[in-house]
Design an enzyme around this catalytic site. Structure first.
Site, PDB file in Angstrom:
ATOM      1  CG  ASP A 102       0.985   6.166  31.997  1.00 32.99           C
ATOM      2  OD1 ASP A 102       0.248   6.593  31.109  1.00 32.99           O
ATOM      3  OD2 ASP A 102       0.832   6.420  33.207  1.00 32.99           O
ATOM      4  CE  LYS A 152      -1.269   9.804  31.670  1.00 30.14           C
ATOM      5  NZ  LYS A 152      -0.160   9.202  32.426  1.00 30.14           N
ATOM      6  CG  PHE A 153       1.762   7.942  21.963  1.00 30.22           C
ATOM      7  CD1 PHE A 153       3.032   8.398  21.638  1.00 30.22           C
ATOM      8  CD2 PHE A 153       1.604   6.603  22.275  1.00 30.22           C
ATOM      9  CE1 PHE A 153       4.117   7.539  21.624  1.00 30.22           C
ATOM     10  CE2 PHE A 153       2.676   5.735  22.259  1.00 30.22           C
ATOM     11  CZ  PHE A 153       3.940   6.208  21.940  1.00 30.22           C
ATOM     12  CB  ILE A 170      -0.498  15.197  13.744  1.00 28.46           C
ATOM     13  CG1 ILE A 170       1.030  15.246  13.638  1.00 28.46           C
ATOM     14  CG2 ILE A 170      -1.094  16.589  13.925  1.00 28.46           C
ATOM     15  CD1 ILE A 170       1.525  15.813  12.330  1.00 28.46           C
ATOM     16  N   GLY A 171      -1.228  12.143  13.761  1.00 30.72           N
ATOM     17  CA  GLY A 171      -0.965  10.727  13.508  1.00 30.72           C
ATOM     18  C   GLY A 171       0.470  10.399  13.145  1.00 30.72           C
ATOM     19  N   GLY A 225       1.056   2.933  42.402  1.00 28.91           N
ATOM     20  CA  GLY A 225       2.451   3.399  42.339  1.00 28.91           C
ATOM     21  C   GLY A 225       3.028   3.535  43.720  1.00 28.91           C
ATOM     22  NE  ARG A 226       2.896   9.110  44.180  1.00 29.97           N
ATOM     23  CZ  ARG A 226       2.337  10.313  44.028  1.00 29.97           C
ATOM     24  NH1 ARG A 226       2.902  11.356  44.595  1.00 29.97           N
ATOM     25  NH2 ARG A 226       1.250  10.465  43.312  1.00 29.97           N
TER      26      ARG A 226
HETATM   27  P1  BMP Z   1       0.649   6.874  42.227  1.00 28.20           P
HETATM   28  O1  BMP Z   1      -0.121   5.566  42.555  1.00 28.20           O
HETATM   29  O2  BMP Z   1       1.997   6.922  42.834  1.00 28.20           O
HETATM   30  O3  BMP Z   1      -0.160   8.099  42.480  1.00 28.20           O
HETATM   31  O4  BMP Z   1       0.962   6.821  40.648  1.00 28.20           O
HETATM   32  C1  BMP Z   1      -0.039   6.841  39.689  1.00 28.20           C
HETATM   33  C2  BMP Z   1       0.533   6.588  38.312  1.00 28.20           C
HETATM   34  O5  BMP Z   1      -0.549   6.519  37.395  1.00 28.20           O
HETATM   35  C3  BMP Z   1       1.467   7.643  37.792  1.00 28.20           C
HETATM   36  O6  BMP Z   1       2.432   6.995  36.984  1.00 28.20           O
HETATM   37  C4  BMP Z   1       0.598   8.526  36.910  1.00 28.20           C
HETATM   38  O7  BMP Z   1       1.329   9.084  35.845  1.00 28.20           O
HETATM   39  C5  BMP Z   1      -0.428   7.538  36.404  1.00 28.20           C
HETATM   40  N1  BMP Z   1      -1.766   8.107  36.151  1.00 28.20           N
HETATM   41  C6  BMP Z   1      -2.527   8.681  37.169  1.00 28.20           C
HETATM   42  O8  BMP Z   1      -2.085   8.781  38.315  1.00 28.20           O
HETATM   43  N2  BMP Z   1      -3.786   9.120  36.870  1.00 28.20           N
HETATM   44  C7  BMP Z   1      -4.344   9.031  35.636  1.00 28.20           C
HETATM   45  O9  BMP Z   1      -5.475   9.407  35.459  1.00 28.20           O
HETATM   46  C8  BMP Z   1      -3.568   8.463  34.614  1.00 28.20           C
HETATM   47  C9  BMP Z   1      -2.284   7.997  34.881  1.00 28.20           C
HETATM   48  O10 BMP Z   1      -1.581   7.439  33.929  1.00 28.20           O
END
Ligand code: BMP
Length: 374
Positions: free
Chosen positions: A100, A102-103, A106-107, A345-346
């Site tokens: 994840d 998220k680049f 610039i190219g 995630g959590r």
């Molecule tokens: P959690 O379920 O613990 O809230 O984690 C969400 C994960 O998804 C994190 O790694 C966060 O960086 C990513 N994320 C997000 O929560 N919302 C977005 O819109 C885009 C994401 O990449």
């Protein structure tokens, strides 16, 4: 979201047959095979915890999402490090790795961040993502970088060179190999006898060494990532072939966080960029399905997903995290918003037994998908 778009009611197995992106084809089949549309967001602090989670939760998921830069003790060795170890677990349990990252730049910069530097993300992550605020050209830049990388592994020649008293060298980098071969070639005759070059001067030649060059080409469709594997590392999840070596991009089209500044125009620009690069862009990280045109068959992965605690009303309200994150249940995201994969995630990592909690999420998310496709 278009309520009528056919992708909302087409089973993943059918969508697998229609998609153009090889990783989407693989992923849809994997989802059917594992009855899973769950991605784990493994936001833990150490490489040890990361690998432990991947091994424990691997059977329940189809995508394993990382933020490599928040992991302490990440081993950058491309062959034996954390990325390579994750790749072994991905093969064993059948999941794709999604960095994840998220680049957004610039190219030229994103190309380097993707393929080089410490992490060499492209080597171990099947999927990564980009925020296209910097403009659509960076999608093309990433696509080009992935194309070149794939071409390079096409010529991933494993060379063994024996000179004189047998010495065996293995060169992992294609460049190193070709340099070495170039250096050796002119000095070698058709019998493989390497002479000291004195014959050309009319002086007596003498055989000083024997050179043997053995080459084996790794086919382009080989997804093998870790080269120095231990016994048992080559176990492949049964029922499906290894993931293809193609790489895929998700565009960050919408975010789950409160007050997110991504506008409708930005989201629409993501959809247009995706349509322009169908062979590289798999789909979106978004909060709803963005497939609107008949030929759209992008995959949608959605974070901000949590279930109420076991025993409580499963479609009940789930509080945010107090830091801007907002949550929806798998049922709402899949059934109502039309997304394909929920990212958790959590909700999984912060409970006592992540393995059984992942199973609970897998079941709920899959049930929501089954009910959506009828
Ligand atoms: P959690 O379920 O613990 O809230 O984690 C969400 C994960 O998804 C994190 O790694 C966060 O960086 C990513 N994320 C997000 O929560 N919302 C977005 O819109 C885009 C994401 O990449």
């Amino acid at each position: 979201m278009s309520n009528r778009h056919p992708t909302l009611t087409t089973p993943f197995a059918e969508r697998a047959k229609q998609v153009t992106h090889p990783l989407n084809n693989y992923l849809f089949r994997l989802m059917e095979l594992k009855s899973s549309n769950l991605c784990l967001s493994a936001d833990v602090q150490t490489a040890r915890e990361l690998l432990y989670l991947a091994d424990k939760v691997g059977p329940s998921i189809v995508v394993f999402k990382t933020h490599y830069d928040l992991i302490s003790g990440w081993d950058y060795n491309p062959h034996t490090g954390t990325g390579a170890k994750l790749a072994v677990l991905a093969r064993k349990h059948g999941f794709l790795i999604f960095e994840d990252r998220k680049f957004v730049d610039i190219g030229k910069t994103v190309q380097m961040q993707y393929t080089a530097g410490t992490a060499r993300i492209i080597e171990w992550a099947h999927i990564t993502n980009a925020n296209i605020d910097a403009g659509k050209d960076m999608v093309r830049a990433l696509a080009e970088a992935a194309g070149k990388w794939k071409e390079r592994i096409h010529y991933n020649v494993n060379t063994s060179i024996t000179v004189g008293t047998p010495v065996s060298d293995q060169f992992d980098e294609a460049d190193e190999r070709s340099d070495e071969l170039r250096r050796l070639e002119p000095r070698e005759n058709s019998n493989g006898f390497q002479r000291d070059g004195r014959e050309a001067d009319g002086r007596k030649g003498s055989i000083v060494s024997i050179t043997t060059v053995t080459q084996s080409f790794e086919p382009v469709d080989s997804p093998r990532m870790a080269k120095n594997t231990n016994e048992g590392d080559d176990v492949v999840f049964p029922g499906i072939e290894e993931a293809p070596s193609d790489r895929g991009l998700l565009l960050l089209a919408q975010m789950s966080s409160k007050g997110c500044l991504m506008t409708k125009d930005y989201t629409q620009a993501c959809v247009e960029a995706a349509r322009e690069h169908r062979s590289f862009v798999m789909g979106f990280v978004s909060q709803e399905s963005l497939n609107t045109q008949p030929e759209d068959d992008f995959i949608h992965m959605t974070p901000g997903c949590k279930l109420p605690p076991a025993g409580e009303e499963e479609n009940g309200h789930v509080e945010g995290d107090g830091l801007g994150q907002q949550y929806n249940t798998p049922s709402k995201l899949i059934n109502i918003c039309g997304v394909d994969i929920v990212i958790v995630g959590r909700g999984i990592t912060e409970v006592g037994d992540p393995q059984s909690e992942a199973e609970r999420y897998r079941e709920k998310a899959w049930k929501a998908y089954l009910s959506r496709v009828g």
